[in-house]
Scaffold this motif. Structure first.
Motif, short mmCIF file in Angstrom:
data_model
loop_
_atom_site.label_atom_id
_atom_site.label_comp_id
_atom_site.label_asym_id
_atom_site.label_seq_id
_atom_site.Cartn_x
_atom_site.Cartn_y
_atom_site.Cartn_z
N ASN A 17 0.83 -1.20 0.00
CA ASN A 17 0.00 0.00 0.00
C ASN A 17 0.87 1.26 0.00
OD1 ASN A 17 -2.65 1.29 0.16
ND2 ASN A 17 -2.01 1.90 2.20
N ARG A 20 2.32 1.74 -3.46
CA ARG A 20 1.27 2.23 -4.36
C ARG A 20 1.02 3.72 -4.13
NH1 ARG A 20 -3.94 3.51 -3.92
NH2 ARG A 20 -3.98 2.90 -1.74
N GLU A 24 1.86 6.62 -6.93
CA GLU A 24 0.73 7.40 -7.45
C GLU A 24 0.57 8.74 -6.76
OE1 GLU A 24 -2.82 4.98 -7.64
OE2 GLU A 24 -1.66 3.22 -8.25
#
Length: 122
Positions: A17, A20, A24
């Motif tokens: 997580n 990610r 992003e």
């Protein structure tokens, strides 16, 4: 445990997580429910109380442990009783110990065994 959803997140999922979010350029959120991470201890405590009001057995068990650690054995008993009624096996075990030792309750072998059996059955 995450204060938003009371899910236990493994290190691998948490790491994935974070990667990610970095790739992003996202704000940090819970890997399970994507709720934003609490900005303060007060906000985290509000999340916990929301989970307790929703009768989340894990939040109730956690609050029982908090109360026990503070010396509020009656409060711990109440939270664990409610959590056990919702199927939380750890709370069943804690109640069995209380009944075995007579901590804040009368010693009761029958209730002790009941809660031990429920914890074992899971």
């Amino acid at each position: 445990l995450m204060s938003c959803c009371y899910k236990l997140i493994c290190d691998g999922c948490d790491c994935a997580n974070v990667i990610r979010e970095q790739e992003e350029k996202l704000d940090h959120t819970c890997p399970f429910c994507r709720h934003p991470t609490p900005k303060s201890e007060e906000e985290g405590n509000r999340n916990v109380m929301t989970r307790i009001e929703a009768n989340d057995p894990y939040a109730l068990r956690h609050m029982g442990r908090e109360r026990w650690g503070e010396g509020d054995y009656d409060g711990a008993f109440e939270y664990w009783t409610k959590a056990a009624g919702l199927g939380n096996i750890d709370s069943h075990y804690q109640l069995s110990v209380m009944y075995r030792k007579g901590q804040c309750v009368e010693k009761d072998e029958k209730k002790e065994l009941h809660h031990l059996e429920q914890a074992a059955i899971g």
